[in-house]
Structure formats: structure tokens, C-alpha cells
Design a protein around this motif. Structure first.
Motif, PDB file in Angstrom:
ATOM      1  N   ILE A   1      21.670  48.302  59.630  1.00  0.00           N
ATOM      2  CA  ILE A   1      20.968  49.325  58.850  1.00  0.00           C
ATOM      3  C   ILE A   1      21.514  50.694  58.346  1.00  0.00           C
ATOM      4  O   ILE A   1      20.248  50.849  57.167  1.00  0.00           O
ATOM      5  N   VAL A   2      21.598  51.062  58.686  1.00  0.00           N
ATOM      6  CA  VAL A   2      22.242  52.340  57.767  1.00  0.00           C
ATOM      7  C   VAL A   2      23.089  52.485  56.528  1.00  0.00           C
ATOM      8  O   VAL A   2      23.147  53.260  55.580  1.00  0.00           O
ATOM      9  N   PHE A   3      23.929  51.461  56.887  1.00  0.00           N
ATOM     10  CA  PHE A   3      25.175  51.232  55.459  1.00  0.00           C
ATOM     11  C   PHE A   3      24.946  50.021  55.084  1.00  0.00           C
ATOM     12  O   PHE A   3      25.972  49.468  54.142  1.00  0.00           O
ATOM     13  N   GLY A   4      23.738  49.334  55.075  1.00  0.00           N
ATOM     14  CA  GLY A   4      24.126  47.814  54.585  1.00  0.00           C
ATOM     15  C   GLY A   4      23.556  48.029  53.139  1.00  0.00           C
ATOM     16  O   GLY A   4      23.817  47.583  52.327  1.00  0.00           O
ATOM     17  N   GLY A   5      23.058  48.864  52.897  1.00  0.00           N
ATOM     18  CA  GLY A   5      22.763  49.277  51.460  1.00  0.00           C
ATOM     19  C   GLY A   5      24.301  49.426  50.992  1.00  0.00           C
ATOM     20  O   GLY A   5      24.715  48.801  49.919  1.00  0.00           O
ATOM     21  N   LEU A   6      25.460  50.168  51.370  1.00  0.00           N
ATOM     22  CA  LEU A   6      26.428  50.690  50.677  1.00  0.00           C
ATOM     23  C   LEU A   6      27.259  48.866  50.838  1.00  0.00           C
ATOM     24  O   LEU A   6      28.263  49.216  49.972  1.00  0.00           O
ATOM     25  N   ILE A   7      27.116  48.322  51.980  1.00  0.00           N
ATOM     26  CA  ILE A   7      27.551  47.165  52.477  1.00  0.00           C
ATOM     27  C   ILE A   7      27.708  45.831  50.892  1.00  0.00           C
ATOM     28  O   ILE A   7      28.219  45.747  50.357  1.00  0.00           O
ATOM     29  N   ALA A   8      26.390  45.935  50.636  1.00  0.00           N
ATOM     30  CA  ALA A   8      25.763  45.044  49.777  1.00  0.00           C
ATOM     31  C   ALA A   8      26.226  45.468  48.284  1.00  0.00           C
ATOM     32  O   ALA A   8      26.432  45.230  47.152  1.00  0.00           O
ATOM     33  N   ASN A   9      25.926  46.655  48.218  1.00  0.00           N
ATOM     34  CA  ASN A   9      26.860  47.548  46.772  1.00  0.00           C
ATOM     35  C   ASN A   9      28.076  47.032  47.320  1.00  0.00           C
ATOM     36  O   ASN A   9      28.716  46.817  45.414  1.00  0.00           O
ATOM     37  N   VAL A  10      28.975  47.929  47.215  1.00  0.00           N
ATOM     38  CA  VAL A  10      30.690  47.157  48.007  1.00  0.00           C
ATOM     39  C   VAL A  10      31.013  45.672  47.740  1.00  0.00           C
ATOM     40  O   VAL A  10      32.006  44.877  46.572  1.00  0.00           O
ATOM     41  N   VAL A  11      29.958  44.219  48.827  1.00  0.00           N
ATOM     42  CA  VAL A  11      30.052  42.935  48.171  1.00  0.00           C
ATOM     43  C   VAL A  11      29.651  42.368  46.773  1.00  0.00           C
ATOM     44  O   VAL A  11      30.672  41.620  46.318  1.00  0.00           O
ATOM     45  N   GLY A  12      28.692  43.291  45.960  1.00  0.00           N
ATOM     46  CA  GLY A  12      28.178  42.793  44.854  1.00  0.00           C
ATOM     47  C   GLY A  12      29.164  43.264  43.866  1.00  0.00           C
ATOM     48  O   GLY A  12      29.771  42.402  42.656  1.00  0.00           O
ATOM     49  N   PHE A  13      29.914  44.397  43.960  1.00  0.00           N
ATOM     50  CA  PHE A  13      30.576  45.150  43.186  1.00  0.00           C
ATOM     51  C   PHE A  13      31.973  43.497  43.121  1.00  0.00           C
ATOM     52  O   PHE A  13      32.593  43.455  42.165  1.00  0.00           O
ATOM     53  N   VAL A  14      33.145  43.947  44.194  1.00  0.00           N
ATOM     54  CA  VAL A  14      34.159  42.678  44.340  1.00  0.00           C
ATOM     55  C   VAL A  14      33.314  41.492  44.244  1.00  0.00           C
ATOM     56  O   VAL A  14      35.029  41.376  42.990  1.00  0.00           O
ATOM     57  N   ILE A  15      32.891  40.660  44.010  1.00  0.00           N
ATOM     58  CA  ILE A  15      31.908  39.092  43.729  1.00  0.00           C
ATOM     59  C   ILE A  15      31.986  39.634  42.786  1.00  0.00           C
ATOM     60  O   ILE A  15      32.847  38.484  41.522  1.00  0.00           O
ATOM     61  N   GLY A  16      31.478  40.412  41.609  1.00  0.00           N
ATOM     62  CA  GLY A  16      31.543  40.207  40.418  1.00  0.00           C
ATOM     63  C   GLY A  16      32.226  40.926  39.448  1.00  0.00           C
ATOM     64  O   GLY A  16      32.919  40.263  38.916  1.00  0.00           O
ATOM     65  N   LEU A  17      33.492  41.491  39.990  1.00  0.00           N
ATOM     66  CA  LEU A  17      34.739  42.175  39.477  1.00  0.00           C
ATOM     67  C   LEU A  17      35.889  40.140  39.265  1.00  0.00           C
ATOM     68  O   LEU A  17      36.299  40.010  38.178  1.00  0.00           O
ATOM     69  N   LEU A  18      35.655  39.652  41.196  1.00  0.00           N
ATOM     70  CA  LEU A  18      36.377  38.606  41.065  1.00  0.00           C
ATOM     71  C   LEU A  18      35.862  38.004  39.576  1.00  0.00           C
ATOM     72  O   LEU A  18      36.518  37.124  39.268  1.00  0.00           O
ATOM     73  N   PHE A  19      34.364  37.886  39.121  1.00  0.00           N
ATOM     74  CA  PHE A  19      34.149  36.656  38.382  1.00  0.00           C
ATOM     75  C   PHE A  19      34.480  37.177  37.257  1.00  0.00           C
ATOM     76  O   PHE A  19      35.078  35.897  36.539  1.00  0.00           O
ATOM     77  N   LYS A  20      34.320  38.210  36.340  1.00  0.00           N
ATOM     78  CA  LYS A  20      35.198  38.179  35.659  1.00  0.00           C
ATOM     79  C   LYS A  20      36.817  38.785  35.010  1.00  0.00           C
ATOM     80  O   LYS A  20      36.394  37.732  34.347  1.00  0.00           O
ATOM     81  N   VAL A  21      37.206  38.993  36.427  1.00  0.00           N
ATOM     82  CA  VAL A  21      38.754  38.446  36.678  1.00  0.00           C
ATOM     83  C   VAL A  21      39.121  36.925  35.805  1.00  0.00           C
ATOM     84  O   VAL A  21      39.904  36.455  35.224  1.00  0.00           O
ATOM     85  N   LEU A  22      38.019  36.063  37.050  1.00  0.00           N
ATOM     86  CA  LEU A  22      38.094  34.049  36.631  1.00  0.00           C
ATOM     87  C   LEU A  22      38.396  34.479  35.674  1.00  0.00           C
ATOM     88  O   LEU A  22      38.933  33.255  34.629  1.00  0.00           O
ATOM     89  N   VAL A  23      37.242  34.573  34.973  1.00  0.00           N
ATOM     90  CA  VAL A  23      36.693  34.407  33.393  1.00  0.00           C
ATOM     91  C   VAL A  23      37.688  34.858  32.393  1.00  0.00           C
ATOM     92  O   VAL A  23      37.964  34.012  31.298  1.00  0.00           O
ATOM     93  N   PHE A  24      38.081  35.967  32.767  1.00  0.00           N
ATOM     94  CA  PHE A  24      38.954  36.144  31.784  1.00  0.00           C
ATOM     95  C   PHE A  24      40.399  35.153  32.071  1.00  0.00           C
ATOM     96  O   PHE A  24      40.873  35.263  30.463  1.00  0.00           O
ATOM     97  N   ALA A  25      41.157  35.139  32.947  1.00  0.00           N
ATOM     98  CA  ALA A  25      41.854  34.252  33.056  1.00  0.00           C
ATOM     99  C   ALA A  25      41.727  32.996  32.328  1.00  0.00           C
ATOM    100  O   ALA A  25      41.934  32.573  31.686  1.00  0.00           O
ATOM    101  N   ALA A  26      39.928  32.638  32.731  1.00  0.00           N
ATOM    102  CA  ALA A  26      39.824  31.158  31.854  1.00  0.00           C
ATOM    103  C   ALA A  26      40.145  31.068  30.309  1.00  0.00           C
ATOM    104  O   ALA A  26      40.340  30.245  29.342  1.00  0.00           O
ATOM    105  N   LEU A  27      39.776  32.021  29.892  1.00  0.00           N
ATOM    106  CA  LEU A  27      39.976  32.846  28.414  1.00  0.00           C
ATOM    107  C   LEU A  27      41.261  32.408  28.034  1.00  0.00           C
ATOM    108  O   LEU A  27      41.537  32.212  26.505  1.00  0.00           O
ATOM    109  N   VAL A  28      42.070  33.172  28.356  1.00  0.00           N
ATOM    110  CA  VAL A  28      43.562  33.527  28.182  1.00  0.00           C
ATOM    111  C   VAL A  28      43.746  32.539  28.056  1.00  0.00           C
ATOM    112  O   VAL A  28      44.833  31.964  27.426  1.00  0.00           O
TER     113      VAL A  28
END
Length: 75
Positions: free
Chosen positions: A25-52
Motif C-alpha cells: 500500500i505504501v510503496f505500491g506506486g513506487l514499485i509500479a513505476n520501477v516495474v513499468g520503467f524496466v519493462i519499457g526499457l527492455l521493450f526499447k532494447v528489443l526494438v533497437f536490437a531488431a532494427l539493428v
């Protein structure tokens, strides 16, 4: 050691249910932001690798087809 002494006299459900629920309850927003950032970063890395990989494939395909000298004027 002080934390262990605090939790020593409490029932099991406080340690294993109530405390994690309060932490979520207290850290849920922070945890969601961190998980969202990591998933977004992994997606961008995969897109970059596919484009290269696509760029390398296209360049190799055209460089091998034009490497025999017959179609160098196509570019």
C-alpha cells in the motif's frame, strides 16, 4: 536485532500478511513505476536490437548481391 525482537511476540499473520500488505500500500506506486520503467526499457532494447539486425541483414543482402560487380550501378 531490535526488529527481530519487535516481531517475536506477534502472530504469524502479522509478519507474513499484514506487513507485506502495508508495504504494498505504501510503496505500491513506487514499485509500479520501477516495474513499468524496466519493462519499457527492455521493450526499447528489443526494438533497437531488431532494427539493428534488420539493418545488418539488408546491408549484407545488398552488399553480397552487388559484390559481383554486375549491379553496382543500381545504387
Amino acid at each position: 536485532m531490535a526488529v527481530k525482537e519487535i516481531f517475536e511476540g506477534l502472530p504469524w499473520w502479522v509478519k507474513w500478511v499484514a506487513v507485506p500488505v502495508l508495504a504494498l500500500i505504501v510503496f505500491g506506486g513506487l514499485i509500479a513505476n520501477v516495474v513499468g520503467f524496466v519493462i519499457g526499457l527492455l521493450f526499447k532494447v528489443l526494438v533497437f536490437a531488431a532494427l539493428v539486425a534488420g539493418l545488418v541483414y539488408v546491408v549484407r543482402k545488398f552488399s553480397t548481391s552487388s559484390g559481383d560487380g554486375s549491379s553496382r550501378g543500381d545504387w
